[in-house]
Design an enzyme around this catalytic site. Structure first.
Site, mmCIF file in Angstrom:
data_model
loop_
_atom_site.group_PDB
_atom_site.id
_atom_site.type_symbol
_atom_site.label_atom_id
_atom_site.label_comp_id
_atom_site.label_asym_id
_atom_site.label_seq_id
_atom_site.Cartn_x
_atom_site.Cartn_y
_atom_site.Cartn_z
ATOM 1 C CG ASN A 1 -1.309 1.048 1.754
ATOM 2 O OD1 ASN A 1 -1.865 2.718 0.433
ATOM 3 N ND2 ASN A 1 -2.309 1.447 2.193
ATOM 4 C CD1 TRP A 2 2.813 0.778 -2.845
ATOM 5 C CD2 TRP A 2 2.974 2.482 -4.807
ATOM 6 N NE1 TRP A 2 3.696 -0.200 -3.622
ATOM 7 C CE2 TRP A 2 3.659 1.125 -5.351
ATOM 8 C CE3 TRP A 2 2.814 3.111 -5.571
ATOM 9 C CZ2 TRP A 2 3.899 0.624 -6.805
ATOM 10 C CZ3 TRP A 2 3.476 2.573 -7.420
ATOM 11 C CH2 TRP A 2 4.227 1.304 -7.408
ATOM 12 C CE LYS A 3 -0.643 3.103 4.674
ATOM 13 N NZ LYS A 3 0.146 3.780 6.514
ATOM 14 C CG HIS B 1 -5.740 1.630 5.853
ATOM 15 N ND1 HIS B 1 -5.470 2.599 6.690
ATOM 16 C CD2 HIS B 1 -4.654 1.227 5.410
ATOM 17 C CE1 HIS B 1 -3.730 2.424 7.068
ATOM 18 N NE2 HIS B 1 -3.013 1.543 6.579
ATOM 19 C CD GLU C 1 -2.454 5.596 7.405
ATOM 20 O OE1 GLU C 1 -2.646 5.531 5.835
ATOM 21 O OE2 GLU C 1 -1.615 4.942 7.622
ATOM 22 C CD GLU D 1 -3.300 -2.362 7.500
ATOM 23 O OE1 GLU D 1 -1.955 -2.725 7.382
ATOM 24 O OE2 GLU D 1 -3.010 -1.823 7.354
ATOM 25 N N GLY E 1 3.240 2.028 10.800
ATOM 26 C CA GLY E 1 3.924 3.757 10.242
ATOM 27 C C GLY E 1 4.635 3.804 12.251
ATOM 28 C CB SER F 1 5.964 -1.935 12.046
ATOM 29 O OG SER F 1 5.461 -0.463 12.141
ATOM 30 N N GLY G 1 5.308 1.110 4.727
ATOM 31 C CA GLY G 1 6.442 1.882 4.796
ATOM 32 C C GLY G 1 7.420 1.351 3.586
#
Ligand code: PGA
Length: 252
Positions: free
Chosen positions: A9-11, A96, A98, A168, A174, A214, A236
């Site tokens: 997931n490149w966000k 997600h 976020e 998650e 992160g 992570s 990440g």
């Protein structure tokens, strides 16, 4: 046998050129170096999904990070699952943390988004996970149960076969703090059992449950050794080809 899936997931990261370079590096490295059977999914910002989808091949697929619940209409700035499908992607992340945290997405809304993803013959990667506060007061199983039941329990057995669940823990995203393999396995087994109670063992045994938070090449080997951890949703470490491909290679 359930599928093993490693998704990156490149966000909201990377210029277009950098995203193209990362895609071609990962596709080439996976095809040259990886002999296992896990599937790899690249999930760029939606603006790049079309281009990335045209570059993936073999066991590498593409996806989007979110979609609107409606097929089309007056929703300025949004994209639909039908549009994602028309660009050649196969997966959509739904819920997600976020999105839940910063965009107020509720389980009820996410249930509709899952429906839209499945109606367009895409696979939903449905995210769930507790915050640190919820874990500290031992409410994590309760929170996960409502996320899973309110987001997914309206589906039929057939539909559930097109859903990947990603666990998650919010405190591990992160932050550099990974759940221990034992903590993750405990939750994955709990989720699989919830799915079994609702959909039966034939369905629950086939649901891919990814861990996210992570994940790096050096903790992936141990995480992937747990019986109910079927892959990873990587943030990440997915932004560089070497670190991401090494995570895929940790899945034998
Ligand atoms: P992280 O992100 O690997 O950077 O912790 C995971 C995710 O948010 O999917």
């Amino acid at each position: 046998m359930r599928k093993k899936i490693i998704a990156g997931n490149w966000k909201m990261n990377k210029s277009f050129d950098d995203a193209m370079a990362l895609t071609s590096e990962v596709v080439n490295m996976i095809n040259d170096e990886y002999k296992g059977s896990a599937l790899t999914v690249l999930i760029p910002p939606s603006l790049y999904v079309n281009s990335v989808s045209r570059m993936v091949k073999g066991n590498v697929f593409s996806g989007a990070q979110n979609c609107h619940q409606e097929v089309s209409g007056a929703f300025t700035g949004e994209i639909s699952a039908a549009m994602i499908k028309s660009c050649g992607a196969e997966y959509v992340i739904i819920g997600h943390s976020e999105r839940r945290q910063y965009f107020g997405e509720t389980n009820a809304l996410l249930a509709k988004k899952v429906d839209s993803v499945l109606a367009n013959n895409l696979t939903a990667i449905y995210c769930c996970g507790e915050t640190l506060e919820e874990r500290e007061v031992n409410k994590h199983f309760e929170v996960l149960k409502s996320q899973i039941s309110e987001g997914l329990f309206h589906l039929t057995n057939e539909q559930m076969q097109h859903v990947v669940v990603a666990y998650e823990p919010v405190w591990a995203i992160g932050t550099g703090k990974t759940a221990s393999t034992a903590q993750a396995q405990e939750v994955h087994a709990f989720i699989r059992n919830l799915l079994k109670e609702k959909f039966g063992a034939a369905v629950s045994d086939n649901v891919t449950i990814q861990y996210g938070g992570s994940v790096k090449a050096d903790n992936a080997v141990e995480l992937f050794s747990a019986p109910d951890i079927d892959g990873a949703l990587v943030g990440g470490a997915a932004l560089q080809s070497r670190s991401f491909v090494d995570i895929v290679k940790a899945m034998k």
